[in-house]
Scaffold this active site. Structure first.
Site, mmCIF file in Angstrom:
data_model
loop_
_atom_site.group_PDB
_atom_site.id
_atom_site.type_symbol
_atom_site.label_atom_id
_atom_site.label_comp_id
_atom_site.label_asym_id
_atom_site.label_seq_id
_atom_site.Cartn_x
_atom_site.Cartn_y
_atom_site.Cartn_z
ATOM 1 N N GLN A 9 -4.591 -12.499 14.058
ATOM 2 C CA GLN A 9 -5.590 -11.478 14.330
ATOM 3 C C GLN A 9 -6.984 -12.036 14.028
ATOM 4 O O GLN A 9 -7.248 -12.466 12.900
ATOM 5 C CB GLN A 9 -5.332 -10.240 13.472
ATOM 6 C CG GLN A 9 -6.266 -9.075 13.771
ATOM 7 C CD GLN A 9 -6.057 -7.905 12.826
ATOM 8 O OE1 GLN A 9 -6.413 -7.992 11.653
ATOM 9 N NE2 GLN A 9 -5.479 -6.823 13.335
ATOM 10 N N ARG A 64 -5.993 -4.546 18.660
ATOM 11 C CA ARG A 64 -5.646 -3.478 17.710
ATOM 12 C C ARG A 64 -6.746 -2.422 17.722
ATOM 13 O O ARG A 64 -7.932 -2.751 17.670
ATOM 14 C CB ARG A 64 -5.472 -4.022 16.294
ATOM 15 C CG ARG A 64 -4.911 -2.947 15.353
ATOM 16 C CD ARG A 64 -4.414 -3.494 14.047
ATOM 17 N NE ARG A 64 -3.111 -2.919 13.715
ATOM 18 C CZ ARG A 64 -2.547 -2.974 12.523
ATOM 19 N NH1 ARG A 64 -3.156 -3.583 11.524
ATOM 20 N NH2 ARG A 64 -1.361 -2.437 12.323
ATOM 21 N N CYS A 105 -3.944 -8.406 5.000
ATOM 22 C CA CYS A 105 -4.749 -9.379 4.268
ATOM 23 C C CYS A 105 -4.141 -9.686 2.907
ATOM 24 O O CYS A 105 -3.683 -8.789 2.198
ATOM 25 C CB CYS A 105 -6.173 -8.860 4.098
ATOM 26 S SG CYS A 105 -7.103 -8.802 5.632
ATOM 27 N N LEU A 161 4.154 3.639 8.400
ATOM 28 C CA LEU A 161 5.277 4.207 7.651
ATOM 29 C C LEU A 161 6.563 4.194 8.469
ATOM 30 O O LEU A 161 7.299 5.179 8.526
ATOM 31 C CB LEU A 161 4.946 5.610 7.159
ATOM 32 C CG LEU A 161 3.920 5.693 6.018
ATOM 33 C CD1 LEU A 161 3.691 7.139 5.601
ATOM 34 C CD2 LEU A 161 4.373 4.871 4.818
ATOM 35 N N TYR A 213 -13.925 -1.897 11.193
ATOM 36 C CA TYR A 213 -14.583 -3.195 11.216
ATOM 37 C C TYR A 213 -15.467 -3.294 12.469
ATOM 38 O O TYR A 213 -15.600 -2.333 13.223
ATOM 39 C CB TYR A 213 -13.545 -4.305 11.105
ATOM 40 C CG TYR A 213 -12.772 -4.195 9.810
ATOM 41 C CD1 TYR A 213 -13.436 -4.169 8.578
ATOM 42 C CD2 TYR A 213 -11.382 -4.055 9.797
ATOM 43 C CE1 TYR A 213 -12.748 -4.023 7.377
ATOM 44 C CE2 TYR A 213 -10.679 -3.920 8.604
ATOM 45 C CZ TYR A 213 -11.369 -3.895 7.399
ATOM 46 O OH TYR A 213 -10.675 -3.744 6.222
ATOM 47 N N ARG A 216 3.966 -2.596 4.862
ATOM 48 C CA ARG A 216 4.417 -2.586 3.466
ATOM 49 C C ARG A 216 5.914 -2.804 3.328
ATOM 50 O O ARG A 216 6.379 -3.400 2.349
ATOM 51 C CB ARG A 216 4.016 -1.264 2.809
ATOM 52 C CG ARG A 216 2.512 -1.098 2.607
ATOM 53 C CD ARG A 216 2.183 0.271 2.038
ATOM 54 N NE ARG A 216 0.770 0.430 1.773
ATOM 55 C CZ ARG A 216 -0.124 0.840 2.666
ATOM 56 N NH1 ARG A 216 0.267 1.122 3.901
ATOM 57 N NH2 ARG A 216 -1.398 0.964 2.341
ATOM 58 N N PRO A 236 -0.466 -7.393 10.663
ATOM 59 C CA PRO A 236 -1.404 -8.209 9.887
ATOM 60 C C PRO A 236 -1.799 -7.494 8.597
ATOM 61 O O PRO A 236 -2.220 -6.336 8.630
ATOM 62 C CB PRO A 236 -2.601 -8.368 10.834
ATOM 63 C CG PRO A 236 -2.499 -7.205 11.771
ATOM 64 C CD PRO A 236 -1.046 -6.898 11.917
#
Length: 359
Positions: free
Chosen positions: A104, A234, A25, A306, A186, A329, A23
């Site tokens: 999510q 998560r 954003c 990564l 969060y 990414r 996920p």
């Protein structure tokens, strides 16, 4: 067969391969008005491209269970019917491509009400469509953030209900898997960690008390989420604080508790709850945390961080360090990563008829 391209079944849902999209954003929804929190054409194109590229599971970005729970005013939400209907367009396309759609569900807690990252990411007030965040304790994330309002017990119970209501809407929107966001500083992560949770009531202090809110959310979501569909969680396995905060030992202990409460897979990340820490990033730097959970508990895990090369991902699975890999990414850079990896490793993925000439 390549381990990366073996199907993976949880409950009654079979995911066609182990290449999953983490996920991420997009901060691209309307900040206010009747379309606030609803996905746009950008979201459809973004997720559709990765599905057409062969990704086995796509976890739609952190989607707030209430307006106050958004990271930014531009986040997705799942608190009304307009959002539910708009998300159906995405799940229909993903399903048609053989990709399993997941979402999510999140509440940003004290890290809420910020500007989009490319605008600096600073906290915003009413002039920027913002609001005052809430948290377990009146402790700001850093010197830039405001002191959040401390949640009352009644407000905590209300947020638990908001997670359950969002899960019902996720089902109506066509999602096959729900992931609860308990990482990256969060709200749920804030309750878990003694770094951010200084409460003295039944939601603070001991491990049992600090995990109470998370388990109440899990139980509330599991109650409304069908028994034949998986539930993910998560977690930030460490806060990268020296002998402080939430630790890898806490994660292993909590993974067993989550499994007992009906969580089917732990999505293992790290960090995000403590400002200014140094994280030793390198290829696969978070994989050992996932591997430890998988070794020491009955909980299946997904590794993230990564992971960029096909052989690297294959080795993680072949070595038994994780059950799947989540790419972030790298899938932004290459929506067809799964198809390219299948070609390299001798695996197979779904290829749309329109793209067969590219195989």
């Amino acid at each position: 067969m390549s381990a990366l391209f073996e199907p993976f079944t949880l409950r009654d849902v079979t995911i066609p391969n182990r290449v999953w999209m983490a996920p991420m954003c997009q901060y691209s929804a309307a900040p206010e008005g009747p379309e606030s929190g609803a996905p746009t054409d950008w979201h459809f194109a973004h997720y559709a491209a990765r599905a057409a590229g062969g990704t086995g599971l796509i976890v739609v970005e952190a989607t707030a269970v209430s307006p106050q729970g958004r990271i930014s005013p531009y986040d997705l939400g799942l608190w009304n019917d307009t959002q539910t209907e708009a998300l159906r367009r995405i799940t229909r396309f993903l399903t048609a491509q053989g990709t399993v759609p997941a979402i999510q569900l999140a509440h940003a807690g004290r890290k809420a009400s910020t500007e989009r990252p490319w605008k600096g990411g600073a906290p915003v007030g009413p002039e920027g469509h913002g609001w005052l965040p809430v948290a377990p304790s009146p402790l700001p994330f850093d010197e830039r953030h405001p002191v959040p309002d401390e949640l009352t017990v009644d407000q905590i119970k209300e947020i638990v209900g908001e997670f359950a209501a969002a899960a019902r809407r996720a089902l109506a929107a066509g999602f096959e898997i729900v992931e609860i966001h308990g990482a990256h500083g969060y709200l749920i992560n804030e309750f878990l960690s003694p770094h951010s949770n200084h409460r003295t009531d039944t939601y603070g202090g001991s491990h049992e008390n600090r995990t109470r809110f998370a388990l109440e959310v899990v139980d509330a979501v599991r109650e409304v989420w069908p028994d034949d569909k998986p539930l993910f969680f998560r977690i930030s396995a460490t806060e990268w604080l020296e002998n402080a905060g939430w630790t890898p030992d806490d994660t292993v202990r909590f993974a067993g508790e989550l499994h007992a409460h009906g969580v089917d897979l732990l999505d293992v990340s790290t960090g995000g709850n403590a400002a200014g820490v140094r994280i030793p990033t390198q290829p696969g730097y978070q994989v050992p945390f996932a591997a430890r959970v998988r070794k020491e508990t009955p909980m299946p895990v997904a590794a993230v961080g990564l992971i960029t090369e096909a052989e690297q991902a294959e080795k993680i699975l072949a070595n038994g360090e994780a059950d799947a890999v989540l790419l972030g990414r790298e899938l932004l850079r290459n929506p067809s990563w799964a198809r390219h990896a299948a070609r390299e490793l001798g695996g197979e993925v779904h290829v749309p008829d329109q793209y067969h000439r590219s195989v």
